[in-house]
Structure formats: C-alpha cells, structure tokens
Design an enzyme around this catalytic site. Structure first.
Site, short mmCIF file in Angstrom:
data_model
loop_
_atom_site.label_atom_id
_atom_site.label_comp_id
_atom_site.label_asym_id
_atom_site.label_seq_id
_atom_site.Cartn_x
_atom_site.Cartn_y
_atom_site.Cartn_z
CG ASN A 117 6.76 -11.51 15.04
OD1 ASN A 117 7.79 -11.36 14.42
ND2 ASN A 117 5.71 -12.00 14.33
N PRO A 118 9.18 -9.24 16.76
CG PRO A 118 11.00 -10.82 17.89
CD PRO A 118 9.19 -10.08 17.87
CD GLN B 201 6.95 -3.05 8.00
OE1 GLN B 201 6.78 -2.09 8.18
NE2 GLN B 201 6.22 -3.85 6.88
N GLY C 40 6.77 0.86 10.43
CA GLY C 40 6.45 1.26 9.15
C GLY C 40 7.48 2.20 8.13
CD GLU C 41 4.35 6.26 7.58
OE1 GLU C 41 4.06 7.06 6.86
OE2 GLU C 41 4.02 5.38 8.69
N GLY D 187 1.08 -0.78 -0.05
CA GLY D 187 0.22 -0.12 0.34
C GLY D 187 0.81 1.09 0.33
CG PHE D 188 4.28 1.51 -0.58
CD1 PHE D 188 5.14 0.59 0.75
CD2 PHE D 188 3.83 0.52 -1.64
CE1 PHE D 188 5.42 -0.96 0.76
CE2 PHE D 188 4.57 -0.80 -1.17
CZ PHE D 188 4.94 -1.58 -0.61
CB ILE E 203 9.23 -4.92 19.80
CG1 ILE E 203 9.93 -3.82 19.21
CG2 ILE E 203 9.71 -5.59 18.23
CD1 ILE E 203 9.97 -2.55 18.45
#
Lengths: 758, 172
Positions: free
Chosen positions: A651-652, A658, A724-725, A257-258, A649
C-alpha cells in the site's frame, strides 16, 4: 489483474525458483486506512481505554536512585489515604512461579517485580498502590516516601569496565573479520579515523505502557499493547505458572511501539500481580517519566571508524569498532557494526564490539536497533573519507557500490540502490552541490549545507500462521494474531487477504490483535508484513485450492474436470483457465457442497535455501538540506528527500507514511533525542516530553519519499521486504553531513546541538 | 467531600458531584464518563494528546482541574461532528481530511491533533491568513506531538480542510 491460483507446490522447490505471485487488484492500491474512521472519532479502543466493572487503579512508585536497596516505605501513610485499597511491595507481592530473572525464552528479559528490595536502575518499580480512584492511587504512591541505602552508580560509557559480549543483537558474533584490515589501511592513499558518539534514547511511544488485568480463577484477561502476542502469553504464563492458553490478550491497536512493546515489561506484570493480590480487575498505566527505565531504550554507543581508500576512491579497508552498554544485570548489545557488513565493497572488513555494564534499565530493540546508530557513524565516516579523497560523496558511494554483500560475498535477492541514488539525487538537485563546505548561503544569510547517506535494512522473514475462510455468502475472513502499531496492518493485511482470496477488499473481514487467533509471530525487524502477509497469502491460497477441489471434482460444476491447476480465482468466482467464460461463484460452489464456509490454515517461515544463497536487504538514499545561523548556530533541516527500494509495496500510501516516520526519527536522532543521566544519582534528568526532545510539527521540513520499484523474486512469495525501520538509516548521516557542508565543522557527537557549532 | 460541577459535554449537560477536587478534566472524561477518545500521553501538558475544546478554545485537559470549570462547555473528539450540526456517523471535515492525507499512523495522538486543528481553524476566524500558511499551521500545531511522524499529513490535512470549509462558506 486476476490472481493465478498457484499450483500445488512440488515437495522440493527448486531452491532459487522465483516464488513471486502476480499482484492482484488490492495489493499496490493506496487504500486509506480501514481503521481510519475509528481513529479519527476516538472510537479506537486502546488498552488503557478499558474499564471492566469493579476495576481499581494502580500506580507505581519508582526508585529515585540507580543502585542500592529500598530501606523503608511509609506503607501506613499510603494505606491511610482515603480510597487506597492495598499497597503492594516486596513484603506482600504475590510470589511468582518463575523468578523474573529466570529468562531463557526468546525475547525475554529480566524484570523487577517486587521480589526483593534491591534497586538496579532509576525508575525501577519499588511499590504499587492500588486504589478506588486514580487520584487516590497517585497520591498514595507519593506518600510512600521511600528511603534508600544507595550505592555508587555508573550511567556513562566512561564509567565502567569494558568487555567483549558473547553476542550482539540477536545472536550475532561481536567480532567479525574478512581480509586484513591493517594491511588495507596501510595500503590506502587516503584514510580517516573518527569516533562518533550516539546518545541514549527512549522509545517514548505516545501511548504509555498500560495493562488492564482481570483474573477469573487461573484464567487471565488482559488489555495490553503487544508487538508479540504469543511471546507475551508465554512470558506471563511462565511467571504465573498458568497455561498460556488461559491467557487472553486483547491488543487491537498499539499507540506506537517502535520495539518497546515487543516484550512484556515490569509495569504490565505488576498490574497483573496487583489484580491477583486484590482479587479485582486493575488498570496500571505507566506515567511518562516512568517510561525512562523499565521499558527498554537504545543504549549509547561510541563508534570508531577507520577507513582507507586508494587514489581512485575505492575502499581498501573498513574497520568499525563499537562500544555500547547493557544493564548491570542483563544482556542486550546494540549491534552497530552490522551495517558495515552489507553496504560498501571492500576487500578488508572488520567489525568489533565492546560493552560496559551500567546502572540503567536493560536496553532493547529500538527502531532499527544497530542499524540506526551504526549507519549514523558509517555514513558520517564515508562522507569524511570522500572529502579526504576530494570526491563528491555520492560519486564516492557509487564507486564503492557493493554488487555482492561484502561480508558474505552472496548476491542480493534484489538491489535497486543505484536507482535510489539517481532518483533521489535528481529530485534533490544534488548535481549542483559545490564540493567545498561553507560555500552556500540563502537569501537571509543562513549557511546552507547538503548532505546524503545510504539507507539499508535487512529484509527478514520470521514465522507466522494465519487462517483464511470463505463464507457461503461470498465474503472472506482472514484471522491471525497480528499487530497494528500504526504501520497499517489493519489495511495491508486485508489487501493481501483479498488478493489471495480473489475478492474485493471490502468483502474481506480481517481479525487481528487478539491472542486467541493463529500465532502471527511478532511485529518487529520490519518483517511483519513480509511474514504475516506471507502466512495470509498461504492460507488464502490453500482456501482457494480447497474450493477448487470442490468444484473441479463435481460434475455439476462448470469447472468439472479443469483440475486444480486449471482455474483462477477472481472477483468471487473461479474461472477455467482454458475458457474464461466457464466460471462459477464461490457461493454457488459452497452451496452445492452443502458448506456454510470453508477454512484453510497457512504459514510462513524463512526460506533456508534462498537465505543460504542470497543476502536480502532493502536499500535507499537520503538527501538532506540544513540551514544554520552563522552566529547563533541554530540548525534547521529544510529539505529531506528519500528514495527507497524495498521490494513489493502493498500500500503506497501507508508505506510513504512509514518512510516519513522513519526519516523523522532520523531528524530526531541527528538533532534532538538525548537522555541525560545525572552522573551523581544515575537518574535521567530529562524524563519528560519538554526536555527529552522529539521533533514537533514545526521541526519537520518539506519531505519527499520516492518509492523505487523493485521486483524481488526470492525474499518471499509476496516479494515484500519491509519498510518500518529503513527510513532512520541514511537520514542521520545525511543530516550530519549536511551540517558539515554548511559549516565546515564535523560534529561527531549526536545529537548535534547548536553549542557544538559555536 | 462532594463538589458539584455542572458541565456541558458534547452538547449534553452533566450535573456531577465529584468526591475529589484533584480530578483533572482529562481523568474525569476518561475514567468517570467513559469518554476515552481523549488520550493521556504525558499528564503534564507537554504532548497535546488530551486536547479538547473548552468554551471553544483548545486546551490540554490534563492541566485543567474539573472543579475549576463549573459551567463550561466541552467538546471532545467523540462529539466533534455533532457539535457542528452533523448527523451521527458523519465526519467533521478535519476528521475526513486526516483519513485522506494519512495524517496518523498509530492514532493515539490523533484525537488531540484533530481537536487542536479545529481549535486552530476557529482561531483563524480572527486571524484570516492563519490557516492557509503551512509555516503557521506547523507552528500552531507544535503543541501536539506525534511520535509516528505523521506531521506532513497533519499539516496537509488541516490546509485541505480549511480550504474545503472556506469554499463551502462554512466554519470549523
């Protein structure tokens, strides 16, 4: 570690009370993806994989001019083509309940939906051909042979008149000042002024925007990828004058998606209109070249930074000016200056934005909108000032470490950036970096350069709801209209739900990706795990509380009299806190109460009190090595180390992915991506994957992402900031700075390509 | 127009009669045979999302016209495991390595990546060092774009699967 059942919350929380829950047995585990088997066998069904009975194929014809009007279309030729069922143009397109330029709802933008013959940008849809087969629809679209009344177009920052937008990003003021920048610069012992250009970029998720639309009366069934199901429902409901509840959207998997799937765009609505026009289900998938225009992009920027420092290397002023662009008809302004508000301590800070209007599609949120482009310029400028001060770039950044958010003066909810610097630098071997550029060579004679950048991204909270259910068979169910675009919601949300319900993740079913589920807000701003995850936690907590009420109020229960606060949930049982031996299975509690299941709703929202007092950001440090051919200028990134602190975190394994993905987007921003407009026609000249370059496997070096532990008691109940970013930020500057260190040449126009080094 | 085309797809013979010579192998699989595991990312051979094995070689199905491949044997992601003699529900070693190494995020390019990886491992039969050199694996996987940026995991997964297959004396 067992979950503690949070006590019933007091009506008024102490504003700064740590709301942090202890991690249970699922959160923090590097589980593999729960949707993994579906995705490696081809069984994961993406939107365009659907094929309802009687479905027709629709193909868009798009404009080859950037500004003007469509004069003619050879509709007869298209209609005459075998298999073509209908040609939808401005003359027969269904009329809409709301004009598509009438926006006003959040995150809605003006759309071109064949309501007239005007062309506002190249690749704008101008007709849709609907046919029995994809081949016939494709050929039909070619047969339309449009003619145009073209008008002059502007597609470059140099070609249009500047103005100051009312707001940038999401409602931020364009110009903000604290202190006296002119005085700060005048007082400086070292100063730099530099202008950086960043290129227009297009999201280009691997999955093209697609819709499979089916009407049943005034009820509408859609398969379409969405980062915001509820907003999509509202937008479509407004356009067609139907009830949002009558729009059912399935979006179990997004093929990336981004940001670009955060809004409903013209191609999706045109597919819905086509289905209404022909009275049959229709599939419309954008062609790759059609994604360069109608589905958003990152606007170009030209940023001028003026920085000053005293003789000790402390910043005396930061002045960050951004020139960017929106379309001629709508407003989205890349807020590049905002990153300067949060990163480096300075007594005098000014950020200003100007914009021009171009004959392009409307720009949009694209992974780290504002932060990516702003960080690219700021981190390059900081490197230039460090050089001017004769300081190591890392030492310079540490000398200007912000203990409070520079713009607001607020303390941070947490900030482990020093640890990021230290661990990243150690892993990279930064200490042995020579200060002077063009001093390192490898055994093959290539120029070697080392650069670094600081990464940062706001830790946002949005709004979401969720529902948690405990079943009498001892299993749990978590339901919310959340979105998995690859970040791992299918896995991470199950982990959060499992811990909230005191169950093993394997005993928890997760339902997401469907508009009939509780509204989970949007997947954007790196806030989905924080927000939807908090809603899940809230719902699960409420379910356990209700279960505890059943048990502790029942004298037949081993937990009778313990009180709601006197029990903990673990492994499918409630235990008395004061006597762990006294416990009862969920299944038994529900069975005795004659309940097949027990459900509770939960929600999440920003904590206004905490936000008023604290600034919340994730941070990181990225170190890059490049090797450059001394005569040919060929650039390769050969090493990347990123160290990031982003709260808890979940899920590492997924978080590491990511970070890698973000850092690779940084490589792409620094060295690859550049949409080139033909100044004569306004068309994107490289609207394909061969010429619009994104990194391939061989472009990507050895990488490492270090997860720096960070306990954040204030951002939300889970302590999650979002990942995510942030990986793009810092990385772009690190690479640009490494290019300088290798060559002694400051390339201030991104992407950096070899001809700029010759 | 009707054009007979016989194809073996995932071990099953299909005697097809196409009404259109323009149908690509990709669109045949996706739109006419409901084999939608193979993805369309660009439709012009630039992204690799549509990679399938055609007579044992990896190809971009979007660039292959179905009528040009009468008699061909095709393996898609849906039939990969069974084409190697595995039971339904079992994963090919490359598939499980992709899960173990988190070699995907959104998963859209993944079927193409995996089919390309299997093709690469088969190419290694005649070029023995090809599948244990990370640089060569990266180069030979560079026809398959991943916009999420899962390249590290992809490379690691292929090297791992290759080593596991070699240790087991098996072929991809």
């Amino acid at each position: 570690m067992p979950d503690t059942i949070p006590t019933a919350l007091p009506a008024a929380l102490p504003a700064l009370a740590p709301g942090h829950v202890r991690h249970g047995s699922s959160i923090g585990q590097p589980l593999t993806r729960r949707d993994g088997a579906l995705k490696v066998t081809g069984a994961a069904r993406f939107a365009a994989d659907n094929h309802p009975p009687g479905m027709l194929h629709a193909v868009m014809a798009v404009a080859s001019i950037a500004h003007g009007r469509v004069q003619s279309l050879d509709i007869a030729a298209a209609r005459a083509h075998p298999g073509v069922v209908e040609v939808m143009t401005s003359s027969n397109a269904p009329k809409l309940a709301r004009h598509p330029d009438q926006t006003g709802q959040p995150f809605t933008y003006k759309l071109d939906l064949l309501q007239d013959d005007r062309v506002r940008y190249a690749n704008q849809p101008i007709a849709v051909v609907i046919a029995e087969t994809l081949e016939a629809a494709t050929e039909g679209a070619l047969l339309l042979r449009p003619t145009y009344a073209a008008e002059p177009s502007s597609t470059s920052l140099d070609q249009a008149e500047r103005f100051v937008p009312d707001t940038v990003g999401v409602g931020s003021p364009p110009n903000e000042t604290s202190g006296d920048v002119a005085a700060g610069l005048a007082d400086a012992d070292s100063r730099i002024e530099a202008t950086y250009d960043t290129a227009p970029q297009y999201h280009n998720a691997m999955e093209p925007h697609a819709v499979v639309a089916r009407w049943d009366g005034d009820r509408l069934f859609l398969d379409t990828p969405s980062q915001g199901l509820s907003m999509a429902q509202a937008r479509i409901a407004g356009l067609f004058g139907i009830d949002a509840a009558d729009i059912h959207i399935e979006s179990p998997f997004l093929g990336g998606g981004f940001g670009s799937k955060g809004a409903v765009w013209a191609p999706q609505v045109l597919g819905i209109m086509a289905a209404r026009l022909v009275g049959r289900p229709v599939k419309l998938v954008t062609r790759r070249e059609q994604m360069f225009g109608p589905v958003g992009h990152r606007a170009p920027t030209r940023q001028t930074l003026r920085l000053g420092a005293d003789r000790d290397g402390h910043l005396t002023a930061v002045d960050h000016h951004t020139l960017t662009a929106s379309s001629t008809f709508d407003d989205f302004f890349e807020p590049s200056g905002r990153v300067s508000h949060t990163l480096y301590e300075t007594p005098n800070l000014r950020t200003t934005h100007e914009a021009v209007r171009l004959d392009t599609g409307t720009p949009f949120f694209m992974r780290a909108p504002g932060e990516a482009s702003g960080s690219a310029a700021l981190e390059s400028a900081v490197d230039e000032l460090a050089e001017a001060c004769g300081m190591d770039p890392l030492a310079f950044r540490i000398a200007n470490y912000a203990e409070q958010e520079p713009k607001s003066g607020k303390p941070f909810t947490s900030k482990k950036l020093r640890d990021c610097y230290a661990r990243g630098a150690e892993r990279f071997g930064w200490a042995s970096r020579p200060l002077q550029p063009r001093t390192l060579r490898d055994e093959a004679g290539l120029l070697v350069g080392w650069g670094m950048g600081t990464a940062s991204f706001p830790a946002l909270m949005m709004q979401a709801t969720a529902r948690a259910t405990l079943h009498a068979d001892g299993t749990g169910l978590i339901e919310l209209g959340a979105h998995d675009m690859g970040q791992g919601a299918w896995t991470a949300f199950a982990q959060i739900g499992a811990d909230g319900l005191g169950l093993d993740a394997a005993a928890v079913e997760l339902r997401i990706g469907n508009s009939a589920l509780p509204n989970a807000g949007m997947a954007g701003g790196s806030a989905h795990t924080a927000t939807a995850g908090s809603a899940i936690h809230d719902a699960a907590t409420a379910a356990i509380r209700a279960l505890a009420d059943l048990a502790t109020g029942d004298e037949r229960s081993a937990l009778f009299g313990a009180g709601n606060q006197g029990v903990v949930a673990r492994d499918g049982r409630l235990h008395r806190k004061d006597d762990e031996q006294r416990s009862e299975r969920y299944a038994d509690i529900l069975a005795r109460a004659g309940r097949a299941s027990l459900s509770a709703d939960g929600k999440a929202a920003p904590n206004a009190a905490n936000q008023a007092q604290y600034a919340a950001h994730a941070h990181g440090a990225v170190f890059a090595e490049v090797k450059i051919h001394p005569t040919l200028g060929q650039i390769r990134v050969t090493r990347l180390v990123g160290a990031f602190a982003a709260g808890a975190i979940i899920n590492p394994r997924l978080v590491t992915s990511q970070y890698y993905g973000g850092m690779i987007w940084g490589v792409s921003f620094a060295l690859h991506e550049h949409a080139l407009h033909d100044p004569r026609t306004g068309r994107v000249m490289n609207a394909n994957f061969a010429e619009y370059r994104v990194p391939v496997n061989a472009d990507i070096p050895d990488m490492e992402a270090i997860l720096v532990e960070e306990d954040d008691p204030y951002v939300n109940a889970l302590g999650v900031k979002g990942v995510g970013e942030i990986g793009i930020t810092g990385t772009v500057g690190a690479i640009a700075n490494a290019v300088w260190h290798a060559t002694g040449i400051r390339v201030r126009r991104l992407p950096i390509t070899l001809e700029r080094l010759l | 127009m009707s054009i007979p085309v016989a194809l073996t797809i995932n071990g099953r013979r299909h005697a097809l009669v196409l009404d259109d010579p323009r149908v690509t192998l990709l669109d045949l699989l996706r739109e006419r045979l409901d084999l939608t595991g193979t993805k369309k990312g660009c439709d012009r051979g630039q992204c690799g999302a549509c990679t399938v094995l055609l007579d044992g070689r990896r190809v971009n199905a979007c660039l292959a016209l179905a009528v040009s491949h009468d008699g061909a044997d095709i393996v898609t992601i849906e039939g990969l495991a069974e084409s190697c003699g595995l039971e339904p529900g079992q994963l090919h070693p490359v598939q499980s390595a992709f899960i173990d190494h988190d070699a995907f995020q959104c998963g859209f390019c993944t079927p193409g990546q995996i089919m390309s990886a299997v093709g690469l491992l088969r190419e290694a039969r005649s070029d023995p060092n090809l599948d244990d050199d990370p640089e060569r694996v990266r180069e030979l996987m560079s026809g398959n774009l991943c916009r999420c940026g899962a390249y590290l995991g992809i490379t690691e997964a292929i090297l791992d699967a290759s080593a596991r297959l070699r240790d087991a004396g098996a072929e991809a």
